[in-house]
Scaffold this motif. Sequence first.
Motif, PDB file in Angstrom:
ATOM      1  N   ALA A 199       0.838  32.668  64.069  1.00  0.00           N
ATOM      2  CA  ALA A 199      -0.696  32.999  63.909  1.00  0.00           C
ATOM      3  C   ALA A 199      -1.270  31.872  63.052  1.00  0.00           C
ATOM      4  CB  ALA A 199      -0.895  33.858  63.364  1.00  0.00           C
ATOM      5  N   GLY A 200       0.009  31.669  62.042  1.00  0.00           N
ATOM      6  CA  GLY A 200      -0.003  30.583  60.801  1.00  0.00           C
ATOM      7  C   GLY A 200       1.379  29.699  59.469  1.00  0.00           C
ATOM      8  N   ALA A 201       0.466  29.143  58.252  1.00  0.00           N
ATOM      9  CA  ALA A 201       1.614  28.805  58.034  1.00  0.00           C
ATOM     10  C   ALA A 201       1.163  29.274  56.597  1.00  0.00           C
ATOM     11  CB  ALA A 201       1.712  27.021  58.543  1.00  0.00           C
ATOM     12  N   SER A 202       1.988  28.819  55.736  1.00  0.00           N
ATOM     13  CA  SER A 202       2.516  29.061  54.654  1.00  0.00           C
ATOM     14  C   SER A 202       3.569  27.902  53.694  1.00  0.00           C
ATOM     15  CB  SER A 202       2.423  30.442  53.770  1.00  0.00           C
ATOM     16  OG  SER A 202       3.536  31.039  54.322  1.00  0.00           O
ATOM     17  N   LEU A 203       3.071  28.169  52.474  1.00  0.00           N
ATOM     18  CA  LEU A 203       3.887  26.721  51.772  1.00  0.00           C
ATOM     19  C   LEU A 203       3.715  27.690  49.891  1.00  0.00           C
ATOM     20  CD1 LEU A 203       2.597  24.304  50.219  1.00  0.00           C
ATOM     21  CD2 LEU A 203       2.190  24.298  52.845  1.00  0.00           C
ATOM     22  N   LEU A 204       3.765  26.892  49.464  1.00  0.00           N
ATOM     23  CA  LEU A 204       3.705  26.708  47.185  1.00  0.00           C
ATOM     24  C   LEU A 204       3.567  25.792  47.420  1.00  0.00           C
ATOM     25  CD1 LEU A 204       6.282  29.869  46.362  1.00  0.00           C
ATOM     26  CD2 LEU A 204       3.627  30.191  46.473  1.00  0.00           C
ATOM     27  N   ALA A 205       2.801  24.799  46.962  1.00  0.00           N
ATOM     28  CA  ALA A 205       2.668  23.399  46.966  1.00  0.00           C
ATOM     29  C   ALA A 205       2.926  23.059  45.198  1.00  0.00           C
ATOM     30  CB  ALA A 205       1.009  23.055  46.705  1.00  0.00           C
ATOM     31  N   LEU A 206       3.771  22.174  44.821  1.00  0.00           N
ATOM     32  CA  LEU A 206       4.307  21.841  44.089  1.00  0.00           C
ATOM     33  C   LEU A 206       3.138  21.479  42.653  1.00  0.00           C
ATOM     34  CD1 LEU A 206       8.008  21.217  44.559  1.00  0.00           C
ATOM     35  CD2 LEU A 206       7.153  23.074  43.824  1.00  0.00           C
TER      36      LEU A 206
END
Length: 171
Positions: A122-129
């Motif tokens: 249902a979604g996407a995630s990340l940790l942006a530097l």
Amino acid sequence: MAPAPPSWRPLTPADLPAVLALAAAMHPGYPESPAVFADRLALAPGFCRVLPGPEAPLGYAIAHPWAGPAPPALDTVLGALPPRPDRLHLHDIVLAPAARGTGQARAVVAALLQAAAAAGLAGASLLALPGKAGYWAGLGFAPDPLPPGPALASYGAGALPMARRLSRGGP
């Protein structure tokens, strides 16, 4: 006639030494063990890609299905994926300087998000530097509150959790 631009292909175990060298060159402040890369490839081969170059990879993308309030901490071997993942976690997308500004990052993100939607995530995630949140915002990601913890702390000050929804028809 100019040669065709390179295109992303599935990452293979044979690519890992060159991908690790690119990771070390591009992310010296965020080291991860070879076991982490091998783990992600073994668990989610359909979400791991490489951008081949004439002598060495020009880029790589490592992503995997995930669930829960926070992504795994940096340099963490998972061993298994969650039984009911709800999103694709974009763990690492790297381009060598020669490939930047060519649309290759946008292309691989679109392909990964499409594959995630097709898999029912249902979604996407990340940790942006630090300094990268604007790029990700341009791809539809927005800040996503994440409680302090080992995942966020492992990326250091200034890392920003981000997420976006996916539709069943694609990104």
